[in-house]
Design an enzyme around this catalytic site. Structure first.
Site, mmCIF file in Angstrom:
data_model
loop_
_atom_site.group_PDB
_atom_site.id
_atom_site.type_symbol
_atom_site.label_atom_id
_atom_site.label_comp_id
_atom_site.label_asym_id
_atom_site.label_seq_id
_atom_site.Cartn_x
_atom_site.Cartn_y
_atom_site.Cartn_z
ATOM 1 N N SER A 143 51.757 -2.907 33.736
ATOM 2 C CA SER A 143 50.496 -3.628 33.950
ATOM 3 C C SER A 143 50.155 -4.544 32.783
ATOM 4 O O SER A 143 49.650 -5.652 32.970
ATOM 5 C CB SER A 143 49.359 -2.621 34.177
ATOM 6 O OG SER A 143 49.541 -1.918 35.395
ATOM 7 N N GLU A 170 59.189 -3.047 37.111
ATOM 8 C CA GLU A 170 59.060 -4.477 37.421
ATOM 9 C C GLU A 170 58.029 -5.144 36.509
ATOM 10 O O GLU A 170 57.390 -6.126 36.879
ATOM 11 C CB GLU A 170 58.683 -4.703 38.902
ATOM 12 C CG GLU A 170 59.634 -4.106 39.913
ATOM 13 C CD GLU A 170 61.002 -4.747 39.882
ATOM 14 O OE1 GLU A 170 61.192 -5.742 39.153
ATOM 15 O OE2 GLU A 170 61.894 -4.246 40.570
#
Length: 244
Positions: free
Chosen positions: A224, A221
């Site tokens: 970082s 998704e």
């Protein structure tokens, strides 16, 4: 490849798909307008049993199944379109704005499970003429684990509330929630393993399980690094608007 009005055939492959090949339906983003950039992508909802669609599982360290999909002239029509034709990029961004806080939520759950186990263990474990909890070096680490877990939880709640309200800063809040929660979970689980010692490395131990599965959420998704890029982009965009 478009065959006619409202009809396409999807060809290609995609790797590292969540819940593939077990899912009953897949959200597929395909280019339907060549050389149109993000404006030429359409989102489709494709049933797993559609002719030409096949998948295979990938053996990965992940809290859920991940696989690869192959599309061999898979037929789709206007009825399968999510949103509007050639406007699938907006669907993708909206989906990520929802999924990123949800990833943050289960990362907070991992952190909380590791924290609870660590509090229980350090209360009972006898070492150095006392309980581990009586050592300031240990109790301060546990306090830090609790602090970061609660901060991540509040950030996830804030992002979820912003999404429900349709707030304009949803992309930034979603990215912040996903970033903070997943990085926090990694820290908390790793610290929990350290405070438990060798027992946490045994197969079947809760922390052995969490240690394996906490790593993947920092990548999917949007890794970082991607989240930091989104946060910075949103901040500078807001600054540009104020300057005008």
């Amino acid at each position: 490849e478009e065959r006619g009005a409202g009809q396409w055939r999807l060809t290609g492959e995609k790797c590292w798909i969540s819940n593939a090949p077990e899912a009953d339906f897949y959200t597929v983003f395909a280019r339907t307008a060549p050389r149109a950039g993000a404006r030429g992508v359409t989102a489709f909802l494709v049933p797993a049993d559609r002719p030409g669609l096949s998948g295979r599982a990938l053996e990965m360290i992940s809290p859920h199944p991940i696989g690869a999909l192959d599309f061999d002239a898979v037929p789709v029509t206007a009825d399968d379109v999510l949103g509007e034709v050639d406007r699938g990029f907006a669907v993708a961004m909206g989906t990520l704005n929802l999924f990123r806080p949800s990833v943050g939520a289960f990362a907070v759950g991992m952190a909380q499970a590791a924290l609870d186990a660590t509090v229980a263990h350090t209360c009972q474990r006898q070492a150095f003429n006392g309980r581990l909890m009586d050592l300031q070096a240990v109790s301060h680490q546990v306090a830090e684990m609790a602090l970061r877990t609660e901060a991540a939880r509040l950030m996830v709640y804030a992002a979820a509330s912003a999404y429900d309200e349709g707030a304009p800063d949803v992309p930034r809040r979603s990215a912040m929630a996903k970033l903070l929660a997943t990085e926090t979970a990694q820290y908390v689980v790793d610290t929990a393993v350290q405070l438990h010692g060798a027992r946490a490395l045994e197969h079947g131990h809760l922390l052995e399980h969490l240690y394996r599965e906490v790593r993947a959420p920092r990548i999917y998704e949007g890794a970082s690094e991607v989240q930091r890029g989104i946060i910075a982009k949103e901040l500078y965009a807001a600054q540009d608007q104020e300057a005008r």
